[in-house]
Design an enzyme around this catalytic site. Sequence first.
Site, short mmCIF file in Angstrom:
data_model
loop_
_atom_site.label_atom_id
_atom_site.label_comp_id
_atom_site.label_asym_id
_atom_site.label_seq_id
_atom_site.Cartn_x
_atom_site.Cartn_y
_atom_site.Cartn_z
N GLN A 129 56.53 -77.65 21.96
CA GLN A 129 57.92 -77.76 21.52
C GLN A 129 58.87 -77.76 22.70
O GLN A 129 58.95 -76.77 23.43
CB GLN A 129 58.25 -76.58 20.61
N GLY A 130 59.58 -78.84 22.89
CA GLY A 130 60.56 -78.91 23.97
C GLY A 130 61.96 -78.92 23.39
O GLY A 130 62.61 -79.97 23.33
N SER A 132 64.28 -75.75 23.90
CA SER A 132 65.17 -74.94 24.74
C SER A 132 65.39 -75.57 26.11
O SER A 132 64.50 -76.19 26.68
CB SER A 132 64.58 -73.55 24.94
N GLU A 247 54.02 -72.24 4.21
CA GLU A 247 52.98 -71.83 5.13
C GLU A 247 53.36 -70.54 5.86
O GLU A 247 52.53 -69.68 6.11
CB GLU A 247 52.72 -72.95 6.13
N GLU A 375 68.85 -61.03 17.38
CA GLU A 375 70.29 -61.02 17.10
C GLU A 375 70.65 -62.21 16.21
O GLU A 375 71.45 -62.09 15.27
CB GLU A 375 71.10 -61.08 18.40
C1 LIG Z 1 57.49 -66.24 25.00
C2 LIG Z 1 58.50 -67.31 24.73
C3 LIG Z 1 58.05 -68.55 24.35
C4 LIG Z 1 58.97 -69.59 24.11
N1 LIG Z 1 58.48 -70.82 23.77
C5 LIG Z 1 59.33 -71.83 23.58
C6 LIG Z 1 58.85 -73.14 23.30
O1 LIG Z 1 57.64 -73.37 23.20
N2 LIG Z 1 59.72 -74.12 23.13
C7 LIG Z 1 61.06 -73.93 23.21
O2 LIG Z 1 61.79 -74.86 22.99
N3 LIG Z 1 61.58 -72.71 23.48
C8 LIG Z 1 60.74 -71.65 23.67
N4 LIG Z 1 61.23 -70.40 23.98
C9 LIG Z 1 62.66 -70.22 24.14
C10 LIG Z 1 63.31 -69.42 23.04
O3 LIG Z 1 63.42 -70.19 21.88
C11 LIG Z 1 64.66 -68.96 23.59
O4 LIG Z 1 64.38 -68.03 24.62
C12 LIG Z 1 65.51 -68.30 22.54
O5 LIG Z 1 65.93 -69.24 21.57
C13 LIG Z 1 66.71 -67.59 23.14
O6 LIG Z 1 67.41 -68.40 24.00
P1 LIG Z 1 67.76 -67.92 25.49
O7 LIG Z 1 66.51 -67.46 26.09
O8 LIG Z 1 68.52 -69.00 26.13
O9 LIG Z 1 68.67 -66.66 25.28
P2 LIG Z 1 70.23 -66.68 25.04
O10 LIG Z 1 70.53 -67.56 23.88
O11 LIG Z 1 70.94 -66.92 26.30
O12 LIG Z 1 70.44 -65.20 24.60
C14 LIG Z 1 70.59 -64.11 25.51
C15 LIG Z 1 70.94 -62.88 24.73
O13 LIG Z 1 72.19 -63.11 24.06
C16 LIG Z 1 72.05 -62.92 22.68
N5 LIG Z 1 72.88 -63.87 21.95
C17 LIG Z 1 72.98 -65.21 22.12
N6 LIG Z 1 73.80 -65.74 21.21
C18 LIG Z 1 74.24 -64.71 20.45
C19 LIG Z 1 75.08 -64.59 19.33
N7 LIG Z 1 75.66 -65.63 18.76
N8 LIG Z 1 75.27 -63.36 18.82
C20 LIG Z 1 74.67 -62.27 19.36
N9 LIG Z 1 73.86 -62.33 20.38
C21 LIG Z 1 73.65 -63.52 20.93
C22 LIG Z 1 70.59 -63.18 22.40
O14 LIG Z 1 70.17 -62.60 21.19
C23 LIG Z 1 69.94 -62.58 23.63
O15 LIG Z 1 69.80 -61.21 23.45
C24 LIG Z 1 60.34 -69.35 24.24
C25 LIG Z 1 60.79 -68.08 24.61
C26 LIG Z 1 59.88 -67.07 24.86
C27 LIG Z 1 60.39 -65.72 25.26
#
Ligand SMILES: Cc1cc2nc3c(=O)[nH]c(=O)nc-3n(C[C@H](O)[C@H](O)[C@H](O)COP(=O)(O)OP(=O)(O)OC[C@H]3O[C@@H](n4cnc5c(N)ncnc54)[C@H](O)[C@@H]3O)c2cc1C
Lengths: 397, 369
Positions: A129-130, A132, A247, A375
């Site tokens: 999945q691409g 993020s 599922e 969150e």
């Molecule tokens: C082990 C792992 C595997 C992953 N695998 C994939 C993958 O295969 N494909 C893919 O596409 N992505 C993947 N991800 C990415 C994942 O989907 C993102 O890390 C996630 O959606 C959070 O985005 P961010 O890391 O940019 O955090 P941010 O969105 O920057 O968040 C940082 C902090 O701010 C908080 N925050 C952000 N917005 C709000 C809000 N509106 N209200 C309150 N708090 C908020 C968050 O909860 C978090 O605590 C993976 C992540 C991990 C850790």
Amino acid sequence: MTQQIETGTVMTIESDDEFRARIRQWFADNRPAKRPRDPAERKSWVRAYHARMYDARMTGPSWPLEYGGMGLSFAQQVIYQEELAKARVPSPLGTGLGIVAPTIITYGTDEQKQRWLGPMLRQDLIWCQGYSEPGAGSDLPALRTTARREDDFYVVNGQKVWTTHATDADVFFTLVRTGTQESRQKGITYLIIDAHAPGVTVRPLKDITGGEHFAEVFFDDVRVPIADRIGEENQGWPLVRTSLGHERAAGAMNQATNYRRILDELIALARERGLTTDPLTRDRLADFEIRVRLMKYNASRIINDIIAHGEPGPASSVSRLFITMFEQELHEFAVEMLGADGIVTRDSERAIQRGRWLTGFLGSRASTIGAGTSEIQRNTIAEQVLGLPRDPAMPAR
Amino acid sequence: MITGWTDDHEELRAVVRRFLSEKSSTEKARELAIAGAVGDQAVWRQMAEQMDLQGLVIPEEFGGAGMGAVELGVVLEEMGRALYVGPYFSTVALAVQTLTAVGDRAAQARWLPRIAAGELTATVAIADDAPSFDLTAVTATATASRDGWSVSGAKAFVIDGMTADLILVAARTDGDLGLFALAGDAAGLHREAVPTVDETRALARVELDAVPAVRVGDDATQTLARAGDLAAAALAAEQIGGAAAALDMAVDYAKMRVQFERPIGSFQAIKHRCADLKVQIESGRSAAFFAAALLDDGDPEAAIAASTAQAWCSAAYTKASKENIQFHGGIGYTWECDAHLYLRRATVSDIVLGAPRAHRARIAELVEM
Ligand SMILES: Cc1cc2nc3c(=O)[nH]c(=O)nc-3n(C[C@H](O)[C@H](O)[C@H](O)COP(=O)(O)OP(=O)(O)OC[C@H]3O[C@@H](n4cnc5c(N)ncnc54)[C@H](O)[C@@H]3O)c2cc1C
């Protein structure tokens, strides 16, 4: 309950008990071999096992029969998931099969379904999945990877990040920007990108456990045939929410079974080390015992709601948060309980059970981040289940 | 086994909810609490005559509806929501379920039909110094003579002990532990109200000085364990109803109350805590449901499930009732606001059938940790 099933060309009637017996027998006859330690060997071991399952029609519980799945009723999916958890089948490589498959089934062309679905289940093609990007996590509609039309191709430039198992990938399902940045989710297109195409670079990222389970992915003038677009241009966003059947709900039972086993192992370890006579330890373990039971009760309730009303009901929206909190606290406690032995890694002679509790402690930090942070989950429950007002500072959905 | 409520259960829930909202609102609870938490006689009669609620779990042969713990859970969840005031929990969840668990047919034939008809209220007192079913805490004694049994001792916290027509107490005999039935106004029985923080549920201290008694069943050690589990499941349902009502109240207020030009419910500090409560409460509903369902099924896991539900639902109610006060701000701290009624009920409910910690200790025993 009985269910009519089609096996090849013959129609048979099978009760749920017979179905369970058949599934259990198959896993007993086809026990996965011992997990190889060498990473490359392990990958081919996983792929071979899933190919075997596919060829015997033992994979893709909720998928329609015509795409190589099992086409099970919901009740049977639950049984299947329970047996799967007990059989300790290795998870398939790649990620998001439960996300991309339903999307292709719902929005793909016939040609796309033929090309991708069977090989996906059989693990001939590993999918990742691409979504993020470095600047687009929770706020996914802010993504910046662009796709510009050139003849019958899109030319893709940009970067994805935290892409789980990307180093194994044959194909990425991605979201790319075809509209303006300001158009946000109205300018996003759903593209399937060949991981081996020229211009694709995958750079492993070392994660918190020291492993390399995810990666960053760079697209540098990557040419993607228009035929590999799912749905219409700029219409990719609504596809993100597709899901097939229930599922996930059936998977909740699989998780409950898994955590039952993990907790039993932790209790056994505590007993072995004489810790269960300590009142504080006992109290904490009893609390986990309560929660692992509730996990099962929640799953059963969701399943009941789906069978009775066709909808998963309120228990389903809360079960993920419940499980992620449990997973983290359980591992935190395990490390605490083990004291000095809890903090040494698998490389130490003192490591308990090859450091699995410590790895779990670190690894479970992801459970409240990946696939949407807790969150964001809480926002969803508050707004969609409890009906609380949206934060006025947030952009429109 | 069923794994969730059926349409019939939802219908029962709707009927009871409507009845309580008409006859026993929280305003009413407040009035009754001030009057000593005895309950409203007219409502009690209607519950028996029109709704068959007192007879819900009484076998049909004794004039009841022959339902089980799951149905009782549905009713009590609604009573918990409405903060119903009256001797229903003591009479049905405690006394009726104890009588059915102990299985003395003569005793059942004597009292159950009158309970079903709404003519008799009853309660149970097992441990001497707590309203729990902890048999190790029984020191009251029973002696047999030619005239029958008599019981001496004291029970410090008897639910609805001031008003119950029939009191079932545990007492030690020479050989074993028995259950004894006493008339509420028997000679030698002295009762005194015990004021607690929950003004919607009346507790009493009952002193027994050679009170004439009828023995119910034989050695009650085994059967009272089941009665205790049935009571625990019933209380869990009541607690989770109260917790859900407290959350609903908080959510309604958060949608309406505007500060900084927006509803406070749009602030995540409120939102997220409401979401966490929802997680805890829905899981608690699963817990209470399964405790009841496993008890109805005679499942060997039922005892663990009952303690699971008690430990979890107690904590959920306490948390939800506190958060409800917090989200109401200054108004939440006033006497006029209903929020404190839930906190009061939660605080007493938390310990009446054993504190969460005691239930966790029991679970650790039962799973042979
Ligand atoms: C082990 C792992 C595997 C992953 N695998 C994939 C993958 O295969 N494909 C893919 O596409 N992505 C993947 N991800 C990415 C994942 O989907 C993102 O890390 C996630 O959606 C959070 O985005 P961010 O890391 O940019 O955090 P941010 O969105 O920057 O968040 C940082 C902090 O701010 C908080 N925050 C952000 N917005 C709000 C809000 N509106 N209200 C309150 N708090 C908020 C968050 O909860 C978090 O605590 C993976 C992540 C991990 C850790």
